[in-house]
Design a protein around this motif. Structure first.
Motif, PDB file in Angstrom:
ATOM      1  N   PRO A  44       0.966  -1.057   0.065  1.00  0.00           N
ATOM      2  CA  PRO A  44      -0.155  -0.001  -0.016  1.00  0.00           C
ATOM      3  C   PRO A  44       0.971   1.289   0.040  1.00  0.00           C
ATOM      4  CG  PRO A  44      -0.245  -1.107   2.005  1.00  0.00           C
ATOM      5  CD  PRO A  44       0.562  -1.960   1.143  1.00  0.00           C
ATOM      6  N   TRP A  45       2.201   1.210   0.351  1.00  0.00           N
ATOM      7  CA  TRP A  45       2.960   2.247   0.307  1.00  0.00           C
ATOM      8  C   TRP A  45       3.406   2.743  -0.945  1.00  0.00           C
ATOM      9  CZ3 TRP A  45       3.652  -1.908   3.674  1.00  0.00           C
ATOM     10  CH2 TRP A  45       3.214  -1.762   4.848  1.00  0.00           C
ATOM     11  N   HIS A  46       3.542   1.771  -2.180  1.00  0.00           N
ATOM     12  CA  HIS A  46       3.802   1.884  -3.387  1.00  0.00           C
ATOM     13  C   HIS A  46       2.818   2.367  -4.253  1.00  0.00           C
ATOM     14  CE1 HIS A  46       6.774   1.676  -6.654  1.00  0.00           C
ATOM     15  NE2 HIS A  46       5.856   0.951  -7.226  1.00  0.00           N
ATOM     16  N   PRO A  47       2.827   3.432  -4.680  1.00  0.00           N
ATOM     17  CA  PRO A  47       1.212   3.957  -5.250  1.00  0.00           C
ATOM     18  C   PRO A  47       1.276   3.740  -6.825  1.00  0.00           C
ATOM     19  CG  PRO A  47       2.733   5.794  -4.845  1.00  0.00           C
ATOM     20  CD  PRO A  47       3.564   4.630  -4.065  1.00  0.00           C
ATOM     21  N   TYR A  48       2.447   3.069  -7.420  1.00  0.00           N
ATOM     22  CA  TYR A  48       2.430   3.018  -8.943  1.00  0.00           C
ATOM     23  C   TYR A  48       2.015   1.460  -9.065  1.00  0.00           C
ATOM     24  CZ  TYR A  48       5.177   7.113  -7.913  1.00  0.00           C
ATOM     25  OH  TYR A  48       5.487   8.322  -7.190  1.00  0.00           O
ATOM     26  N   ASP A  49       1.736   1.246 -10.257  1.00  0.00           N
ATOM     27  CA  ASP A  49       1.427   0.156 -10.884  1.00  0.00           C
ATOM     28  C   ASP A  49       2.550  -0.914 -11.004  1.00  0.00           C
ATOM     29  OD1 ASP A  49      -1.254   0.486 -10.790  1.00  0.00           O
ATOM     30  OD2 ASP A  49      -1.494   1.483 -12.907  1.00  0.00           O
ATOM     31  N   ASN A  50       3.528  -0.470 -11.273  1.00  0.00           N
ATOM     32  CA  ASN A  50       4.646  -1.311 -11.949  1.00  0.00           C
ATOM     33  C   ASN A  50       5.637  -1.482 -10.660  1.00  0.00           C
ATOM     34  OD1 ASN A  50       5.406   1.188 -11.989  1.00  0.00           O
ATOM     35  ND2 ASN A  50       6.998   0.901 -13.593  1.00  0.00           N
ATOM     36  N   GLN A  51       6.232  -2.887 -10.269  1.00  0.00           N
ATOM     37  CA  GLN A  51       7.228  -3.118  -9.089  1.00  0.00           C
ATOM     38  C   GLN A  51       8.554  -2.887  -9.924  1.00  0.00           C
ATOM     39  OE1 GLN A  51       4.138  -5.057  -9.006  1.00  0.00           O
ATOM     40  NE2 GLN A  51       3.969  -3.553  -7.192  1.00  0.00           N
ATOM     41  N   ASP A  52       9.343  -2.677  -8.629  1.00  0.00           N
ATOM     42  CA  ASP A  52      10.769  -2.013  -8.968  1.00  0.00           C
ATOM     43  C   ASP A  52      11.579  -3.213  -8.722  1.00  0.00           C
ATOM     44  OD1 ASP A  52      12.902  -0.662  -9.966  1.00  0.00           O
ATOM     45  OD2 ASP A  52      12.326   1.361  -8.818  1.00  0.00           O
ATOM     46  N   LEU A  53      12.812  -2.982  -8.627  1.00  0.00           N
ATOM     47  CA  LEU A  53      13.957  -3.916  -8.016  1.00  0.00           C
ATOM     48  C   LEU A  53      14.422  -3.036  -6.777  1.00  0.00           C
ATOM     49  CD1 LEU A  53      16.012  -4.569 -11.343  1.00  0.00           C
ATOM     50  CD2 LEU A  53      14.313  -6.028 -10.314  1.00  0.00           C
ATOM     51  N   ILE A  54      14.504  -4.128  -6.011  1.00  0.00           N
ATOM     52  CA  ILE A  54      14.932  -3.770  -4.318  1.00  0.00           C
ATOM     53  C   ILE A  54      16.267  -4.421  -4.290  1.00  0.00           C
ATOM     54  CG2 ILE A  54      14.749  -3.947  -1.910  1.00  0.00           C
ATOM     55  CD1 ILE A  54      12.555  -2.263  -3.024  1.00  0.00           C
ATOM     56  N   SER A  55      17.217  -3.432  -3.973  1.00  0.00           N
ATOM     57  CA  SER A  55      18.714  -3.889  -3.762  1.00  0.00           C
ATOM     58  C   SER A  55      18.847  -3.971  -2.341  1.00  0.00           C
ATOM     59  CB  SER A  55      19.715  -3.095  -4.424  1.00  0.00           C
ATOM     60  OG  SER A  55      21.043  -3.349  -4.091  1.00  0.00           O
ATOM     61  N   TYR A  56      19.463  -5.090  -1.635  1.00  0.00           N
ATOM     62  CA  TYR A  56      19.641  -5.040  -0.113  1.00  0.00           C
ATOM     63  C   TYR A  56      21.068  -5.080  -0.008  1.00  0.00           C
ATOM     64  CZ  TYR A  56      19.676  -6.135   4.658  1.00  0.00           C
ATOM     65  OH  TYR A  56      20.117  -5.894   5.914  1.00  0.00           O
ATOM     66  N   SER A  57      21.664  -4.046   0.423  1.00  0.00           N
ATOM     67  CA  SER A  57      23.257  -4.084   0.798  1.00  0.00           C
ATOM     68  C   SER A  57      23.653  -4.795   1.900  1.00  0.00           C
ATOM     69  CB  SER A  57      23.531  -2.820   0.709  1.00  0.00           C
ATOM     70  OG  SER A  57      23.121  -2.047  -0.459  1.00  0.00           O
ATOM     71  N   CYS A  58      24.867  -5.562   1.702  1.00  0.00           N
ATOM     72  CA  CYS A  58      25.427  -6.174   2.757  1.00  0.00           C
ATOM     73  C   CYS A  58      26.965  -5.701   3.078  1.00  0.00           C
ATOM     74  CB  CYS A  58      25.455  -7.716   2.472  1.00  0.00           C
ATOM     75  SG  CYS A  58      23.853  -8.239   2.240  1.00  0.00           S
ATOM     76  N   GLU A  59      27.466  -5.923   4.193  1.00  0.00           N
ATOM     77  CA  GLU A  59      28.767  -5.308   4.602  1.00  0.00           C
ATOM     78  C   GLU A  59      29.989  -6.217   3.721  1.00  0.00           C
ATOM     79  OE1 GLU A  59      29.929  -2.681   5.890  1.00  0.00           O
ATOM     80  OE2 GLU A  59      27.907  -1.907   6.355  1.00  0.00           O
ATOM     81  N   ASN A  60      29.510  -7.638   3.952  1.00  0.00           N
ATOM     82  CA  ASN A  60      30.532  -8.727   3.146  1.00  0.00           C
ATOM     83  C   ASN A  60      30.122  -9.433   2.591  1.00  0.00           C
ATOM     84  OD1 ASN A  60      29.551 -10.844   5.271  1.00  0.00           O
ATOM     85  ND2 ASN A  60      30.602  -9.573   6.670  1.00  0.00           N
ATOM     86  N   ALA A  61      30.659 -10.567   1.825  1.00  0.00           N
ATOM     87  CA  ALA A  61      30.272 -11.490   0.863  1.00  0.00           C
ATOM     88  C   ALA A  61      29.413 -12.546   1.666  1.00  0.00           C
ATOM     89  CB  ALA A  61      31.383 -11.903  -0.022  1.00  0.00           C
TER      90      ALA A  61
END
Length: 86
Positions: A44-61
């Protein structure tokens, strides 16, 4: 990755993402962080019809691989079949 950090990562990913990681973790030379990419979930927080990509960042491999492996086996939004005992 300690359990507390893993739980925080899981809470965020499960709130805004859906499915499995889209690819292997990648190293971002600009930010010097490892990234795991997911498809954005409809919220409900994303008012647009299309979904985007989410990038989750991590400190290490290791952290990125832990998240990648966990969500490959347990995709966000998919329920596992529960075995029934007779």
């Amino acid at each position: 990755m300690d359990n507390k950090s893993f739980n925080v990562a899981c809470n965020y990913i499960e709130a805004v993402c859906v499915g499995k990681p889209l690819d292997l973790p990648e190293y971002n030379e600009d930010t010097e962080l490892w990234e795991v990419h997911f498809e954005e979930s409809p919220t409900p927080w994303h008012p647009y019809d299309n979904q985007d990509l989410i990038s989750y960042s991590c400190e290490n491999a290791e952290e990125a691989c832990d998240i990648y492996n966990y969500y490959n086996q347990n995709p966000v939004g998919e329920k596992k079949d529960e075995e029934t005992t007779n």
